[in-house]
Motif scaffolding. Structure first.
Motif, PDB file in Angstrom:
ATOM      1  N   UNK B  82      19.591 -13.724 -19.299  1.00 42.00           N
ATOM      2  CA  UNK B  82      18.240 -13.852 -18.746  1.00 42.00           C
ATOM      3  C   UNK B  82      17.604 -12.504 -18.430  1.00 42.00           C
ATOM      4  N   UNK B  83      18.405 -11.456 -18.325  1.00 44.33           N
ATOM      5  CA  UNK B  83      17.827 -10.151 -17.958  1.00 44.33           C
ATOM      6  C   UNK B  83      17.822  -9.150 -19.111  1.00 44.33           C
ATOM      7  N   UNK B  84      18.404  -9.508 -20.248  1.00 41.37           N
ATOM      8  CA  UNK B  84      18.543  -8.530 -21.326  1.00 41.37           C
ATOM      9  C   UNK B  84      17.210  -7.933 -21.768  1.00 41.37           C
ATOM     10  N   UNK B  85      16.167  -8.726 -21.719  1.00 40.46           N
ATOM     11  CA  UNK B  85      14.869  -8.242 -22.199  1.00 40.46           C
ATOM     12  C   UNK B  85      14.062  -7.499 -21.149  1.00 40.46           C
ATOM     13  N   UNK B  86      14.600  -7.365 -19.933  1.00 39.35           N
ATOM     14  CA  UNK B  86      13.835  -6.742 -18.837  1.00 39.35           C
ATOM     15  C   UNK B  86      14.558  -5.490 -18.370  1.00 39.35           C
ATOM     16  N   UNK B  87      13.996  -4.340 -18.695  1.00 39.16           N
ATOM     17  CA  UNK B  87      14.660  -3.073 -18.390  1.00 39.16           C
ATOM     18  C   UNK B  87      14.981  -2.896 -16.922  1.00 39.16           C
ATOM     19  N   UNK B  88      14.014  -3.218 -16.048  1.00 38.16           N
ATOM     20  CA  UNK B  88      14.227  -3.007 -14.610  1.00 38.16           C
ATOM     21  C   UNK B  88      15.357  -3.887 -14.090  1.00 38.16           C
ATOM     22  N   UNK B  89      15.278  -5.160 -14.437  1.00 39.94           N
ATOM     23  CA  UNK B  89      16.270  -6.101 -13.914  1.00 39.94           C
ATOM     24  C   UNK B  89      17.650  -5.821 -14.510  1.00 39.94           C
ATOM     25  N   UNK B  90      17.660  -5.405 -15.779  1.00 37.26           N
ATOM     26  CA  UNK B  90      18.933  -5.057 -16.425  1.00 37.26           C
ATOM     27  C   UNK B  90      19.552  -3.842 -15.740  1.00 37.26           C
ATOM     28  N   UNK B  91      18.709  -2.881 -15.337  1.00 38.44           N
ATOM     29  CA  UNK B  91      19.222  -1.680 -14.647  1.00 38.44           C
ATOM     30  C   UNK B  91      19.858  -2.068 -13.314  1.00 38.44           C
ATOM     31  N   UNK B  92      19.237  -3.022 -12.602  1.00 35.86           N
ATOM     32  CA  UNK B  92      19.795  -3.460 -11.311  1.00 35.86           C
ATOM     33  C   UNK B  92      21.113  -4.205 -11.544  1.00 35.86           C
ATOM     34  N   UNK B  93      21.114  -5.116 -12.523  1.00 38.24           N
ATOM     35  CA  UNK B  93      22.338  -5.875 -12.815  1.00 38.24           C
ATOM     36  C   UNK B  93      23.481  -4.933 -13.201  1.00 38.24           C
ATOM     37  N   UNK B  94      23.177  -3.948 -14.054  1.00 36.62           N
ATOM     38  CA  UNK B  94      24.224  -3.018 -14.493  1.00 36.62           C
ATOM     39  C   UNK B  94      24.746  -2.203 -13.309  1.00 36.62           C
ATOM     40  N   UNK B  95      23.846  -1.814 -12.396  1.00 38.27           N
ATOM     41  CA  UNK B  95      24.274  -1.025 -11.230  1.00 38.27           C
ATOM     42  C   UNK B  95      25.155  -1.876 -10.309  1.00 38.27           C
ATOM     43  N   UNK B  96      24.774  -3.130 -10.092  1.00 39.40           N
ATOM     44  CA  UNK B  96      25.587  -4.016  -9.228  1.00 39.40           C
ATOM     45  C   UNK B  96      27.007  -4.110  -9.778  1.00 39.40           C
ATOM     46  N   UNK B  97      27.098  -4.418 -11.075  1.00 35.19           N
ATOM     47  CA  UNK B  97      28.423  -4.629 -11.667  1.00 35.19           C
ATOM     48  C   UNK B  97      29.231  -3.336 -11.678  1.00 35.19           C
ATOM     49  N   UNK B  98      28.563  -2.214 -11.996  1.00 36.02           N
ATOM     50  CA  UNK B  98      29.289  -0.940 -12.089  1.00 36.02           C
ATOM     51  C   UNK B  98      29.775  -0.480 -10.710  1.00 36.02           C
ATOM     52  N   UNK B  99      28.929  -0.631  -9.694  1.00 38.06           N
ATOM     53  CA  UNK B  99      29.328  -0.191  -8.347  1.00 38.06           C
ATOM     54  C   UNK B  99      30.444  -1.096  -7.813  1.00 38.06           C
ATOM     55  N   UNK B 126      16.133 -14.050 -11.686  1.00 41.22           N
ATOM     56  CA  UNK B 126      15.060 -15.009 -11.471  1.00 41.22           C
ATOM     57  C   UNK B 126      13.810 -14.589 -12.246  1.00 41.22           C
ATOM     58  N   UNK B 127      13.204 -15.506 -12.994  1.00 37.86           N
ATOM     59  CA  UNK B 127      11.974 -15.139 -13.718  1.00 37.86           C
ATOM     60  C   UNK B 127      10.882 -14.620 -12.775  1.00 37.86           C
ATOM     61  N   UNK B 128      10.937 -15.051 -11.506  1.00 35.48           N
ATOM     62  CA  UNK B 128       9.949 -14.589 -10.516  1.00 35.48           C
ATOM     63  C   UNK B 128      10.522 -13.435  -9.683  1.00 35.48           C
ATOM     64  N   UNK B 129      11.453 -12.697 -10.243  1.00 31.83           N
ATOM     65  CA  UNK B 129      12.097 -11.606  -9.491  1.00 31.83           C
ATOM     66  C   UNK B 129      11.043 -10.610  -9.007  1.00 31.83           C
ATOM     67  N   UNK B 130      11.261 -10.040  -7.808  1.00 30.02           N
ATOM     68  CA  UNK B 130      10.280  -9.078  -7.300  1.00 30.02           C
ATOM     69  C   UNK B 130      10.242  -7.803  -8.146  1.00 30.02           C
ATOM     70  N   UNK B 131       9.265  -6.945  -7.832  1.00 29.55           N
ATOM     71  CA  UNK B 131       9.133  -5.677  -8.555  1.00 29.55           C
ATOM     72  C   UNK B 131      10.368  -4.809  -8.315  1.00 29.55           C
TER      73      UNK B 131
END
Lengths: 199, 254
Positions: B82-99, B126-131
């Motif tokens: 669900x986040x692969x196409x969204x750079x911002x959300x993907x960056x947050x997901x990757x940081x969560x998992x990496x940390x 979430x499709x309605x994820x905040x900025x």
């Protein structure tokens, strides 16, 4: 049972992708038994490739000439550049015959676990190619994985800085040709639904 | 005697092992961060399952409890897709998992942290994820939880110098305790700014990129000082640095 030469051959064959000790034994035996039909032509082909094939200095493809046949082909579209993870992906795109532009092989994707950063990939070379102005669209044909798409977004951000007017696109995700919904994973079904289009 | 457990888990990382298997690290609800070998994990059918951020029902099996063991899983929530196409959300997901992968000790359960991680990942997908700035603020609060669970929690309830609970604007980089404006003024260049969204009781809608960056600097300082120096990682994971860079590139648009 076998001499050291044959043991060495089997050991080397067993290190190849897709081959284990048992299949290495079979291949070695096959080569020995079919010396003229299989072994000697294989030796000639391996020697030829080892001597003459080099990575293309422009795109990273493998070829006997530099620039490679794809980069040297005057019929290809200079304004479209397809970015792929490795040469196997370039060959897959060429097999599909759906893209007539140029390629750029990254040599991997960003990976925290493997310690691969942007400077370990051919991203600076890609920026240099795009900064020239001849390229108008970059297609990011990277894997639909977290690492692949992280790499795609990092490249898109960096290209936006060095070539502001450039169109950057990525491959669509969805139902594969011949695929049935019942056998697809949840993520693919979701991606296909988000990418739906009017019929 | 063979050991086996079933649990809910979040995939943190995976790397190829041999030609067909994956060495996967998951954050499970009752068994903590746990590794296991996934046979056939690089195959076409399994590749999508073991993407970082996905929530799975996993089964871990081994002959002895201290063996690496094997993992198998079924998808509970395909978050990564669900986040692969969204750079911002993907960056947050990757940081969560990496940390989480770099910071958490293996086989030590943190039930609350599992819930917090799952909730933050769900918010991210979430499709309605905040900025990005608001998402980063939520991420910083999650890192505060990681620090607290590892025994390095920050005390932001009262001023270390005066005991005042109002006007807290700094954090001591040494003690991790809040400092209010007046006593902190002489050392303001040595103290870390305390973002308002971290002060207890204050809500945080519409966080600016600058404030979110201050939050990342704050938790980053203590993670570097207490956690990443003690783990096998050489420092903060690159995915966290990429999130920071993304926020910096965003200026103050949020």
């Amino acid at each position: 049972m076998t001499g050291p030469e044959i043991d060495r051959l089997m050991t080397l064959l067993g290190r190849l992708p897709g081959l284990g000790p048992r299949s290495a034994r079979r291949v070695a035996l096959h080569l020995i038994q079919k010396r003229d039909a299989a072994m000697l032509p294989l030796i000639a082909a391996l020697s030829d490739v080892a001597e003459r094939v080099r990575p293309c200095g422009v795109c990273g493809n493998f070829d006997t000439r530099d620039p490679c046949a794809v980069c040297a082909d005057p019929r290809r579209d200079d304004s479209a550049l397809c970015v792929v993870e490795d040469v196997a992906d370039l060959w897959a795109m060429e097999r599909a015959g759906a893209f007539s532009g140029r390629y750029h092989v990254l040599g991997g994707v960003l990976s925290a676990l493997e310690g691969v950063g942007p400077e370990d990939l051919a991203i600076p070379a890609l920026e240099a190619r795009c900064a020239g102005g001849a390229v108008r669209e970059v297609v990011l044909a990277l894997g639909a994985t977290v690492d692949g798409q992280t790499t795609a977004h990092v490249i898109a951000d960096r290209l936006a800085e060095v070539a502001p007017g450039l169109t950057v696109s990525s491959l669509g995700q969805g139902v594969p040709v011949g695929g049935e919904l019942d056998f697809l994973d949840d993520g693919t079904i979701g991606a296909a639904l988000r990418a739906r289009r009017p019929v | 005697m063979a050991v086996e457990w079933r649990d809910e888990a979040i995939v943190l990382a995976g790397r190829p092992h041999g030609e067909t298997s994956l060495l996967v690290s998951v954050l499970s609800r009752t068994h903590g961060r746990h590794m296991g070998l996934v046979r056939g994990g690089v195959g076409k059918a399994a590749r999508g399952l073991w993407q970082p951020g996905n929530r799975l029902h996993v089964t871990w099996k081994a002959r002895l409890a201290d063996h690496l063991g094997t993992l198998s899983g079924e998808m509970a929530d395909a978050l990564a897709a669900r986040v692969l196409g969204h750079g911002d959300r993907l960056a947050v997901l990757a940081a969560i998992c990496a940390v989480a992968e770099a910071a958490l000790p293996e086989r030590e359960a943190f039930a609350d942290l599992f819930e917090d991680t799952a909730a933050l990942l769900a918010l991210t997908a979430d499709p309605e994820a905040p900025a990005l700035a608001d998402l980063t603020a939520a991420y910083v609060r999650w890192e505060m939880g990681v620090l607290a669970d590892l025994g390095f929690g920050l005390d932001l309830t009262a001023c270390a110098a005066t005991g005042a609970t109002e006007g807290l604007v700094y954090v001591s980089p040494r003690t991790g305790r809040a400092v209010s404006a007046a006593p902190g003024a002489p050392w303001h260049d040595r103290l870390l700014p305390l973002p308002a969204f971290l002060v207890a009781g204050e809500a945080s809608p519409g966080v600016s990129a600058e404030v979110a960056r201050a939050g990342l600097r704050l938790t980053g300082h203590f993670l570097d000082r207490h956690v990443f120096v003690a783990t096998r990682s050489a420092g903060a994971p690159p995915a966290r640095a990429r999130l920071t860079a993304r926020l910096e590139a965003r200026g103050d648009i949020g």
